[in-house]
Design a protein around this motif. Structure first.
Motif: not given
Length: 237
Positions: A164-168
């Motif tokens: 949900v909070d991935g930066s990629r």
């Protein structure tokens, strides 16, 4: 089974049409309205679409809508790792059916590049998408296996891509069908869209959607990640 019989999450809207043509037209009108609203509010609108053969009628109908395409940015939720000239290229599909006539004025940000390998291609696409404005409209499809974009059950990077909070922004993915090597926007990026459309046709897709609604696993049914209040489902038998 009709879509009205499904127990949809609160806020999810369902739209049923008699034929694929009517579905494509209704979907195109709704998407164009959202894009016009974004242009009026911010001076630019961003549209992210899925590839494959299913969206062709929608693309052809969208081109006919009244829209200032010079203020629209278009990108892809996923791509096959093949050159644009290849018959399986999603970018090539857009060039043939969407980015034509007035829509040719849109700015297109693609995912494919001829990197040394799929991982390097995903990294380059990730950097390129730093230029992508906030997504106003996202158009998704769904496979009978519950995948959406190129978020396939069983793909080695699926768990990371569904964070949900991935930066990629982009992940290398593996499909069970040829061409197997794919690039897919991450859940985090896709879910940031203001307005999301899931377009499906036929009883088999409705059965898959029903199974996704009844299940509790993203790993086996990645489409579950997008069954949120911002979703509008467009379906025809």
């Amino acid at each position: 089974m009709a879509i009205s019989e499904l127990k949809l999450p609160q806020g999810v809207q369902a739209h049923e049409f008699r034929t694929p043509t009517l579905l494509a037209e209704g979907q195109a009108r709704a998407v164009a309205e959202q894009l016009r609203g974004a242009i009026a509010a911010r001076g630019v609108a961003t549209l992210v679409v899925s590839g494959g053969r299913s969206p062709v009628a929608f693309f052809q109908s969208l081109v006919k809508q009244e829209l200032d395409w010079s203020k629209v940015v278009v990108s892809l939720a996923d791509e096959r790792w093949v050159p644009v000239e290849h018959a399986d290229s999603n970018a090539g599909l857009l060039q043939r059916y969407l980015l034509q006539g007035p829509a040719a004025k849109a700015r297109f940000i693609g995912l494919y590049n001829a990197a040394a390998n799929l991982e390097a291609a995903a990294e380059q696409a990730d950097r390129l998408l730093a230029e992508l404005p906030a997504i106003d409209v996202l158009v998704l499809g769904m496979g009978d296996d519950g995948h959406t974009a190129s978020l396939f059950p069983g793909s080695p990077n699926l768990a990371a891509a569904l964070q949900v909070d991935g930066s990629r922004r982009v992940w290398p993915m593996m499909a069970p069908t040829v061409p197997r090597q794919r690039l897919s926007m991450s859940r985090a990026l896709l879910a940031s869209a203001t307005f999301t459309v899931l377009a499906i046709s036929g009883q088999s897709k409705l059965t898959t959607l029903n199974a996704a609604l009844a299940g509790d696993s993203l790993a086996t049914m990645p489409i579950r990640a997008f069954l949120q209040p911002t979703l509008d489902i467009y379906w025809c038998p």
